[in-house]
Design a protein around this motif. Structure first.
Motif, PDB file in Angstrom:
ATOM      1  N   GLU A   1     -10.901   2.394   2.111  1.00 19.14           N
ATOM      2  CA  GLU A   1      -9.522   1.906   2.072  1.00 19.14           C
ATOM      3  C   GLU A   1      -9.052   1.722   0.640  1.00 19.14           C
ATOM      4  N   GLN A   2      -9.876   1.075  -0.184  1.00 18.53           N
ATOM      5  CA  GLN A   2      -9.482   0.837  -1.575  1.00 18.53           C
ATOM      6  C   GLN A   2      -9.532   2.109  -2.404  1.00 18.53           C
ATOM      7  N   ARG A   3     -10.417   3.018  -2.056  1.00 11.55           N
ATOM      8  CA  ARG A   3     -10.434   4.306  -2.770  1.00 11.55           C
ATOM      9  C   ARG A   3      -9.161   5.082  -2.471  1.00 11.55           C
ATOM     10  N   PHE A   4      -8.720   5.054  -1.204  1.00 10.02           N
ATOM     11  CA  PHE A   4      -7.471   5.740  -0.862  1.00 10.02           C
ATOM     12  C   PHE A   4      -6.293   5.112  -1.597  1.00 10.02           C
ATOM     13  N   ALA A   5      -6.327   3.769  -1.687  1.00 17.50           N
ATOM     14  CA  ALA A   5      -5.245   3.074  -2.379  1.00 17.50           C
ATOM     15  C   ALA A   5      -5.295   3.270  -3.889  1.00 17.50           C
ATOM     16  N   GLY A   6      -6.465   3.687  -4.384  1.00 18.00           N
ATOM     17  CA  GLY A   6      -6.599   3.943  -5.810  1.00 18.00           C
ATOM     18  C   GLY A   6      -6.779   2.704  -6.646  1.00 18.00           C
ATOM     19  N   THR A   7      -7.178   1.582  -6.022  1.00 15.84           N
ATOM     20  CA  THR A   7      -7.307   0.336  -6.770  1.00 15.84           C
ATOM     21  C   THR A   7      -8.666   0.183  -7.434  1.00 15.84           C
TER      22      THR A   7
ATOM     23  N   THR B   1       0.822  -1.208   0.000  1.00 14.82           N
ATOM     24  CA  THR B   1       0.000   0.000   0.000  1.00 14.82           C
ATOM     25  C   THR B   1       0.853   1.255   0.000  1.00 14.82           C
ATOM     26  N   VAL B   2       1.892   1.261   0.841  1.00 15.13           N
ATOM     27  CA  VAL B   2       2.776   2.432   0.895  1.00 15.13           C
ATOM     28  C   VAL B   2       3.468   2.639  -0.440  1.00 15.13           C
TER      29      VAL B   2
END
Length: 477
Positions: A407-413, A66-67
């Motif tokens: 969480e996935q929106r922040f990760a952009g996936t 993620t990072v």
């Protein structure tokens, strides 16, 4: 009893995994003079080569990945050394914790190889020599081990056990298998930068799970770079002399007369686990095995030999090889032998999880199970009385909610989460719940209680949820 009272026990437990620890600890608490024997370290597969270390590495893979993906400040491949060091440190801490708990309960510990030598007799080989012990009761809890590949060149393959000893990662890896261990290893190692190919002979990964979760797992593996090859039978493994090391795997696939050739630095077998029965002296003691090679037991975990019981992954009664199932069995046997007795463990709603990215969790009936009413479901939730006159397809309602978590929106996936409920169409009772989200294992734990207690869809829909959480979608389904 022998002349030396130091060699006489009320209970000897062979195997210090989850089942053995539970049996020994509870028996000692109930006043039984208890000895726990294992040839390796305390904790069994779960602590040393399974649940704990693989979940810790999964956390490391998730954070590193993620990072790297979101903040562009780290590289997944560089994180392995730190992750494996943290994992090993935690395993050591768990060893110390278990030894402290055993000592506090009054359990004696012996590191050695044990075998049965007759009724109530156990022979133990330690570094100091051989010792003969006696016990009123014996519990076998020796666990299971990874099954090697049944093909030429199997000796070239490693197993999931070996991964926790790796100081550095291979650049490429072929994993053979499509179950929980295969999927978790593929997901974790791919996120650490390994180029992973997964071969499974089945038409899907995670075939024991609901079809929606199997499909989600395939998508999740693809999203982290795993090449999934379905309907593939491995034929043989050879040294890869052409590329200066590694292995070559030959696999047959439908419609192809010529085997597919795959090359990688390592190949890992994850095709299942077999019970640890060799060397225990079972035949001499009168302990029988069932048709699958597991220790044959009755409903109270008693073997055919008087005074000998079997619990955990080595016995034939476990619905699945899961730590809580093994621990519940061990606890039950101890209570039955030395306590006032308790009811058999309720295995009707045992939750399961796959720690991939995103995580997968399930409890109760799959949609296919509910519609077919398979006769081998045992004590799993069944359709309620009154639906028998209706066609199976008409008895079942399936409700599904798909969404992208914060969480996935922040990760952009853009990776979708999924909540699927399988319900009795007449009563609304939830027969099965299936979730895809990194919070799924935590959600399913609480939902297992609800399914077991007969929660209905209307109960979920009329409960006020907590915002913003992934679990909130369960209440607005």
């Amino acid at each position: 009893m022998p002349a030396n009272p130091a060699h006489a026990f009320d209970l000897i437990v062979i195997g210090a995994g989850s089942a053995g620890l539970a049996a020994a600890g509870r028996a000692a608490q109930l006043g039984a003079r208890t000895l726990l024997i294992d040839r390796a370290q305390v904790g069994g597969t779960c602590v040393n080569r399974g649940c704990a270390p693989k979940t810790l590495l999964g956390y490391g893979a998730a954070w590193s990945h993620t990072v790297t993906r979101c903040l562009r400040t780290a590289y997944a491949a560089d994180a392995w050394a730190d992750a494996i060091a943290r994992t090993r440190a935690e395993v050591t801490r768990l060893h110390d914790t278990h030894f402290t708990q055993l000592a506090n309960a009054g359990v004696q510990w012996l590191c050695g190889t044990a075998s049965l030598r007759g009724r109530g007799i156990v022979r133990v080989q330690t570094d100091a020599g051989k010792t003969t012990l006696r016990a009123r009761q014996i519990v076998l809890a020796a666990g299971a081990h990874p099954v090697p590949l049944p093909v030429p060149g199997a000796e070239l393959a490693c197993t999931s056990d070996d991964v926790f000893g790796w100081d550095t990662l291979p650049a490429s890896l072929i994993i053979v298998g499509g179950g929980v261990i295969a999927v978790e290893m593929a997901s974790t190692l791919a996120r650490f930068g390994v180029r992973v190919t997964l071969l499974t002979r089945d038409a899907c990964v995670l075939p024991e799970f609901d079809a929606a979760l199997s499909e989600a797992a395939t998508q999740a593996l693809a999203s982290c770079g795993v090449d999934v090859i379905l309907n593939a039978d491995i034929a043989r493994v050879e040294h890869d002399a052409v590329n200066g090391g590694g292995v070559t795997v030959y696999a047959s696939t439908p419609g192809n007369d010529i085997p597919r050739v795959l090359r990688a630095q390592h190949v890992l077998s994850a095709i299942g686990r077999a019970p640890n029965t060799v060397g225990l002296g079972l035949h001499a003691a009168g302990v029988k095995l069932d048709a699958r090679g597991h220790v044959a037991i009755d409903r109270h975990f008693r073997t055919r030999a008087r005074g000998v019981h079997a619990v955990g992954d080595m016995c034939g009664a476990s619905p699945r090889q899961l730590t809580p199932v093994a621990a519940a069995q061990g606890h039950y046997v101890a209570e039955r032998l030395f306590g006032k007795g308790i009811k058999l463990p309720d295995m009707s709603a045992v939750p399961m999880a796959v720690f991939c990215d995103p995580a997968i969790a399930s409890v109760g009936l799959t949609e296919a199970d509910a519609r077919s009413r398979r006769p081998d479901l045992g004590k799993r939730p069944r359709l309620e009385t009154g639906d028998d006159k209706r066609a199976p397809a008409d008895c079942i309602d399936v409700v599904v909610r798909r969404f992208v978590s914060l969480e996935q929106r922040f990760a952009g996936t853009g990776m979708e989460s999924l909540i699927k409920l399988v319900c009795n169409a007449r009563s609304g009772r939830v027969l099965g719940a299936h979730i895809v989200d990194n919070a799924a294992p935590e959600i399913i734990q609480a939902l297992a209680v609800a399914v077991r207690m007969g929660v209905r869809l209307k109960h979920l829909r009329t409960t006020v949820g907590l915002h913003p959480t992934a679990a909130q979608a369960l209440l607005s389904i």
